[in-house]
Motif scaffolding. Sequence first.
Motif: not given
Length: 215
Positions: A160, A164, A167-168, A195-196, A203, A206-207, A210-211
């Motif tokens: 996770t 993160r 993604i961030e 679901c992702t 992960w 995909e995130m 989406r953003r």
Amino acid sequence: MAELAELEDPRTRRVNERHGDDHGVNLTKLRAVAKRLGTQQELARRLWATGDGAARLLALLVCRPKDFGPEELDAMLRASRTPKVRDWLIGYVAGKSPHAEELRSAWLADPDPLVASAGWALTADRVAKRPGGLDLDGLLDVIEARMRDAPDRLQWAMNTCLARIGIEHAEYRERALGIGERLEVLKDYPTSPGCTSPYAPVWITEMVRRRHDGA
């Protein structure tokens, strides 16, 4: 406790037990009880002391996070026997405590993988919300070296955190994707339609998509 006993449903318990939890109370109904009770710190402590799974979840909903000391929260984590209680304790209480950073640092270095997983969960949250001061390169070094062979719960929390970071933080995205692709942790994890996947490369991608699409 009598009210919680009345809410106990054998079918709900069977489903929860498959996930390692030990109660049969529907969580929507449990939250309704908590909403009615409001914040009651001493009641929360008494409910926690029963050791009952549903009572402990209710305790975490009606407690006041800032009223727990770091030693008390550490003891509560170590006494948490089930995934749902641990997750709620970390997310609803420890993460909102004024001692969150102290606990995060201590738990990250703990030899108990369940305790260490709590440290990684708090780290993942900080990566997303308050990354200032974190050594993201250092975190990726540890993830790259240890995640593949980590016990399940710890591996999930480290994964996770990896996702993160990717993604961030665009400047670390390529490295995070590369680590996920090389380690292949959770690559074959069963994912429900819509679901992702928790597989970090999927992960992250995909995130970010989406953003971008929502911008």
